[in-house]
Design an enzyme around this catalytic site. Structure first.
Site, PDB file in Angstrom:
ATOM      1  N   HIS A  86       3.444   3.600   4.592  1.00 33.11           N
ATOM      2  CA  HIS A  86       3.636   3.085   3.234  1.00 33.11           C
ATOM      3  C   HIS A  86       4.964   3.563   2.636  1.00 33.11           C
ATOM      4  CE1 HIS A  86       1.974   1.816  -0.774  1.00 33.11           C
ATOM      5  NE2 HIS A  86       2.884   2.688  -1.181  1.00 33.11           N
ATOM      6  N   GLU A  87       5.192   4.870   2.688  1.00 33.35           N
ATOM      7  CA  GLU A  87       6.387   5.429   2.052  1.00 33.35           C
ATOM      8  C   GLU A  87       7.673   5.029   2.792  1.00 33.35           C
ATOM      9  OE1 GLU A  87       5.997   6.463  -0.789  1.00 33.35           O
ATOM     10  OE2 GLU A  87       3.850   6.874  -0.759  1.00 33.35           O
ATOM     11  N   HIS A  90       8.696   1.585   1.628  1.00 33.79           N
ATOM     12  CA  HIS A  90       9.440   1.643   0.369  1.00 33.79           C
ATOM     13  C   HIS A  90      10.891   2.064   0.612  1.00 33.79           C
ATOM     14  CE1 HIS A  90       6.288   0.844  -2.476  1.00 33.79           C
ATOM     15  NE2 HIS A  90       5.565   1.897  -2.145  1.00 33.79           N
ATOM     16  N   ASP A 162       1.871   0.068  -7.651  1.00 36.21           N
ATOM     17  CA  ASP A 162       2.988  -0.742  -7.168  1.00 36.21           C
ATOM     18  C   ASP A 162       2.844  -2.196  -7.608  1.00 36.21           C
ATOM     19  OD1 ASP A 162       4.074   1.457  -5.906  1.00 36.21           O
ATOM     20  OD2 ASP A 162       3.230   0.967  -3.941  1.00 36.21           O
TER      21      ASP A 162
END
Length: 265
Positions: A86-87, A90, A162
């Site tokens: 996930h990170e 981003h 988000d």
């Protein structure tokens, strides 16, 4: 984290000596989901038992014992892998869309309240932003969820913040900033109330249900287009994304310089 007492006097219940307070807990810069620098906020209603109006010390003491912190011992390897995916999503999309991504740190450490990981960015220095900058922000906010779907095959329900932020940016573009060709350079609403989707504006009775539907459709178009763009960016270099995700899993934290070096290698 730090605290903001929203209602200093709180409100007294019918029971003697009981006061209720609304507390907004803000994550500081290191805990921001900060692709745009927006603070993440958690609201608690706390009960203070006292015979007199409680002090800030009384309030914070109760809050510190009633607010749930992450239990690191319950975080599984699968959860860490999802968080890293996930990170990195981003960070990678931010890296691809900005000449200077200004990434300070990427971590999957269970630090603070309610967050498994985050990408820390430098503070923004501009007060105004172009349409393309805002579209890039929406794309970056959606990248965590898209990265989970691209690399794991599905995404979980930890993407609420988000999605909310991306949707609000898109809504403001359509209803406040005149950045929708279909809707035109018109501002809808008074600009004083908070709204989520176009249909919320109908309570003001200043335009038709048809226009409200157009607003919703335009917001959805912006979000859908940004999500497809995010997926395309992520699919361009899956091997490198796997590599940097593995480094993050191993170290649990990498700084912006190390991330840029991996991307540029």
């Amino acid at each position: 984290f730090f605290l903001k007492i929203c209602n200093m006097l709180g409100y007294k219940s019918k029971e003697k000596g009981k006061y209720y307070y609304q507390i907004d807990t803000y994550f500081p810069s290191s805990k921001m989901c900060s692709h745009c620098g927006a603070k993440t906020k958690k609201t608690d209603i706390v009960l203070i038992d006292t015979d007199v109006i409680p002090t800030i010390k009384d309030v914070t003491k109760v809050l510190s014992t009633t607010t749930q912190l992450l239990d690191a011992s319950k975080i599984t390897d699968a959860s860490l892998k999802k968080t890293a995916t996930h990170e990195i999503g981003h960070a990678y999309v931010r890296y691809k869309l900005n000449n200077d991504p200004q990434i300070v740190k990427i971590t999957i450490n269970a630090e603070g309240v309610g967050t498994l990981g985050y990408v820390q960015m430098e503070s923004e220095k501009t007060l105004t932003q172009s349409k393309q900058v805002l579209l890039n922000k929406i794309t970056t906010f959606l990248a965590g969820m898209a990265s989970e779907e691209v690399f794991i095959g599905t995404f979980e329900n930890g993407n609420t913040s988000d999605l909310e932020t991306a949707t609000r940016i898109a809504l403001n573009m359509v209803t406040k900033y005149g950045m929708s060709e279909k809707i035109g350079s018109i501002m809808f609403g008074s600009g004083q109330e908070e709204v989520f989707l176009g249909r919320d504006f109908t309570t003001q009775k200043n335009f038709s249900e048809e226009t409200s539907g157009l607003i919703d459709a335009e917001v959805k178009r912006i979000i859908d287009t940004a999500y497809r763009r995010t997926e395309e960016i992520l699919n361009q270099n899956m091997e490198k994304l796997h590599a940097v995700a593995n480094v993050l899993l191993e170290k649990e934290k990498i700084d912006g310089e190390e991330f840029n070096n991996i991307m540029n290698s």
